[in-house]
Write a protein that holds these residues in place. Structure first.
Motif, PDB file in Angstrom:
ATOM      1  N   ALA A  83     -11.251  -8.404 -12.860  1.00  0.00           N
ATOM      2  CA  ALA A  83     -10.741  -7.277 -12.075  1.00  0.00           C
ATOM      3  C   ALA A  83     -10.948  -7.499 -10.581  1.00  0.00           C
ATOM      4  O   ALA A  83     -10.068  -7.186  -9.766  1.00  0.00           O
ATOM      5  CB  ALA A  83     -11.415  -5.983 -12.519  1.00  0.00           C
ATOM      6  N   LYS A  84     -12.096  -8.042 -10.216  1.00  0.00           N
ATOM      7  CA  LYS A  84     -12.374  -8.288  -8.794  1.00  0.00           C
ATOM      8  C   LYS A  84     -11.365  -9.265  -8.199  1.00  0.00           C
ATOM      9  O   LYS A  84     -10.842  -9.053  -7.094  1.00  0.00           O
ATOM     10  CB  LYS A  84     -13.791  -8.827  -8.631  1.00  0.00           C
ATOM     11  CG  LYS A  84     -14.195  -9.019  -7.174  1.00  0.00           C
ATOM     12  CD  LYS A  84     -15.630  -9.541  -7.061  1.00  0.00           C
ATOM     13  CE  LYS A  84     -16.005  -9.761  -5.591  1.00  0.00           C
ATOM     14  NZ  LYS A  84     -17.379 -10.328  -5.461  1.00  0.00           N
ATOM     15  N   ALA A  85     -11.059 -10.353  -8.937  1.00  0.00           N
ATOM     16  CA  ALA A  85     -10.082 -11.334  -8.453  1.00  0.00           C
ATOM     17  C   ALA A  85      -8.677 -10.745  -8.424  1.00  0.00           C
ATOM     18  O   ALA A  85      -7.914 -10.976  -7.478  1.00  0.00           O
ATOM     19  CB  ALA A  85     -10.119 -12.582  -9.343  1.00  0.00           C
ATOM     20  N   VAL A  86      -8.343  -9.964  -9.437  1.00  0.00           N
ATOM     21  CA  VAL A  86      -7.012  -9.350  -9.512  1.00  0.00           C
ATOM     22  C   VAL A  86      -6.804  -8.355  -8.379  1.00  0.00           C
ATOM     23  O   VAL A  86      -5.724  -8.290  -7.779  1.00  0.00           O
ATOM     24  CB  VAL A  86      -6.808  -8.668 -10.883  1.00  0.00           C
ATOM     25  CG1 VAL A  86      -5.535  -7.829 -10.896  1.00  0.00           C
ATOM     26  CG2 VAL A  86      -6.749  -9.718 -11.990  1.00  0.00           C
ATOM     27  N   ASP A  87      -7.844  -7.594  -8.049  1.00  0.00           N
ATOM     28  CA  ASP A  87      -7.745  -6.618  -6.956  1.00  0.00           C
ATOM     29  C   ASP A  87      -7.319  -7.291  -5.652  1.00  0.00           C
ATOM     30  O   ASP A  87      -6.473  -6.766  -4.913  1.00  0.00           O
ATOM     31  CB  ASP A  87      -9.084  -5.907  -6.746  1.00  0.00           C
ATOM     32  CG  ASP A  87      -9.411  -4.924  -7.860  1.00  0.00           C
ATOM     33  OD1 ASP A  87      -8.543  -4.693  -8.719  1.00  0.00           O
ATOM     34  OD2 ASP A  87     -10.553  -4.400  -7.867  1.00  0.00           O
TER      35      ASP A  87
ATOM     36  N   TYR B 138      -4.293  -3.414 -16.718  1.00  0.00           N
ATOM     37  CA  TYR B 138      -5.065  -3.275 -15.474  1.00  0.00           C
ATOM     38  C   TYR B 138      -4.175  -3.503 -14.249  1.00  0.00           C
ATOM     39  O   TYR B 138      -4.260  -2.748 -13.266  1.00  0.00           O
ATOM     40  CB  TYR B 138      -6.240  -4.245 -15.452  1.00  0.00           C
ATOM     41  CG  TYR B 138      -7.108  -4.053 -14.224  1.00  0.00           C
ATOM     42  CD1 TYR B 138      -8.052  -3.031 -14.185  1.00  0.00           C
ATOM     43  CD2 TYR B 138      -6.947  -4.864 -13.096  1.00  0.00           C
ATOM     44  CE1 TYR B 138      -8.834  -2.827 -13.053  1.00  0.00           C
ATOM     45  CE2 TYR B 138      -7.729  -4.657 -11.962  1.00  0.00           C
ATOM     46  CZ  TYR B 138      -8.660  -3.640 -11.940  1.00  0.00           C
ATOM     47  OH  TYR B 138      -9.416  -3.434 -10.811  1.00  0.00           O
ATOM     48  N   VAL B 139      -3.339  -4.527 -14.291  1.00  0.00           N
ATOM     49  CA  VAL B 139      -2.422  -4.803 -13.168  1.00  0.00           C
ATOM     50  C   VAL B 139      -1.515  -3.596 -12.932  1.00  0.00           C
ATOM     51  O   VAL B 139      -1.310  -3.170 -11.786  1.00  0.00           O
ATOM     52  CB  VAL B 139      -1.588  -6.070 -13.438  1.00  0.00           C
ATOM     53  CG1 VAL B 139      -0.449  -6.191 -12.416  1.00  0.00           C
ATOM     54  CG2 VAL B 139      -2.467  -7.318 -13.394  1.00  0.00           C
ATOM     55  N   HIS B 140      -0.978  -3.031 -13.999  1.00  0.00           N
ATOM     56  CA  HIS B 140      -0.100  -1.865 -13.851  1.00  0.00           C
ATOM     57  C   HIS B 140      -0.846  -0.680 -13.231  1.00  0.00           C
ATOM     58  O   HIS B 140      -0.367  -0.059 -12.277  1.00  0.00           O
ATOM     59  CB  HIS B 140       0.466  -1.468 -15.214  1.00  0.00           C
ATOM     60  CG  HIS B 140       1.521  -2.390 -15.724  1.00  0.00           C
ATOM     61  ND1 HIS B 140       1.786  -2.560 -17.061  1.00  0.00           N
ATOM     62  CD2 HIS B 140       2.392  -3.211 -15.083  1.00  0.00           C
ATOM     63  CE1 HIS B 140       2.779  -3.425 -17.214  1.00  0.00           C
ATOM     64  NE2 HIS B 140       3.148  -3.840 -16.028  1.00  0.00           N
TER      65      HIS B 140
END
Length: 348
Positions: free
Chosen positions: A295-299, A334-336
């Motif tokens: 999640a941290k990287a995706v953010d 999570y991306v959505h």
């Protein structure tokens, strides 16, 4: 139809970052592995209903916003008279590697009737099966040539780069043949109903930017310009691995989407001339990590995408066989969810 993927590319921000994954169909999916117990890759692609089923699997399992046609970059080779065998654990293998001009002259003009099952699969998917856009694709001339010249997969590309450097006439002859094939093959997929197209130049990162501009760029420009002239409203993407040094060159091409791997910065894309939609670019290695780490990287990626203005989320390369399907489902959700928050904040 869920049009978020197409809307984003066309500049009609859907308020959410659309997502799909390279190699999302197959490999890590239990349903696919069961099918593969009975059929090879090429056997699946020759059966439109079965191929459509495999193509749709990740849409149903992960909730992604686009499907990419299940096939291999070597699928069209039979249509130019080249026999290829995909050996498990090895990859595409050719009995007669290309070494001289005579080898190139034996390559046929692309015959769509030899791969009509691909067109039939696209028609089935777009007319009856999918509720998301379908992406058709081809392998780029350099990447296809690397297999043809080396006789199979390689990590050095020495023979390929050697031909590019020392035999420019033979090299350009091969590039012209493969460019012709790419144009005809992409056009066939577009005419069959594909909603977008992507060119995979997976291994072109092996050459430097000067070699690319001199020996590869003219052929890529011809392919891309021809397809965009014939199908001006069809999104066209470029994808490669280890190609950070080529991004500024790709930005000069009439592309709609430029895919960046995890070594390229979305945040710096505009500074490097990229005005197109960016696609990417989570390192697939993160699929081994816990969701908090992911999640941290995706953010960071999503924030860079929002700041760029046009972004399709993807991995920096393909889904690997050990990837947990449940984690990919979580990642899509999570991306959505996260991107909706970011786009809403950006609009205020």
């Amino acid at each position: 139809m869920n049009t978020a993927y197409l809307d984003m590319i066309q500049g009609n921000n859907p308020g959410v970052t659309p997502v799909w994954y390279m190699r999302q169909a197959g490999r890590s999916q239990a349903a696919y592995r069961k099918i593969k117990e009975k059929y090879t890759l090429f056997e699946i692609t020759k059966q439109p209903e079965l191929c459509a089923q495999v193509t749709e699997l990740p849409v149903k399992e992960y909730g992604v916003d686009a499907a990419i046609l299940y096939k291999d970059i070597m699928s069209p080779m039979v249509a130019i008279g080249v026999n290829v065998d995909i050996k498990p654990g090895v990859g595409p293998v050719f009995d007669t590697p290309i070494r001289r001009m005579g080898d190139i002259e034996r390559l046929h003009q692309f015959d769509p009737t030899k791969v009509d099952y691909i067109a039939k699969t696209i028609e089935l998917l777009t007319e009856e099966v999918l509720d998301v856009p379908l992406i058709g694709f081809c392998g780029a001339p350099f990447t296809i040539a690397s297999y043809l010249i080396e006789g199979g997969p390689t990590k050095s590309y020495n023979k390929t780069r050697g031909m590019l450097i020392s035999e420019p006439d033979i090299w350009n002859g091969l590039m012209e043949k493969l460019a012709d094939m790419s144009i005809d093959y992409l056009a066939m997929q577009a005419n069959a109903g594909a909603n977008a197209l992507q060119i995979f130049d997976s291994w072109v990162g092996a050459v430097n930017s000067a070699e690319y501009e001199q020996a590869i760029f003219p052929h890529m420009k011809r392919i891309i310009s021809t397809i965009k002239t014939r199908f001006p409203n069809l999104p066209l993407a470029m994808n490669g691995v280890g190609t950070d040094h080529l991004v500024h060159i790709w930005a000069k091409l009439p592309l709609d989407i430029i895919a960046l791997d995890w070594r390229s910065s979305i945040g710096e894309a505009k500074d490097r001339g990229v005005t197109q939609t960016v696609q990417g670019n989570l390192d697939p290695a993160y699929l081994y990590a816990d969701t908090k780490t992911i999640a941290k990287a995706v953010d960071e990626i999503l924030l860079d995408g929002v700041r760029h203005g046009k972004h399709v989320f993807n991995l920096g390369h393909g889904v690997f066989p050990e990837a947990d399907p449940a984690k990919l489902h979580w990642l899509t959700d999570y991306v959505h969810e996260k991107s909706r928050e970011l786009w809403a904040r950006e609009s205020h």
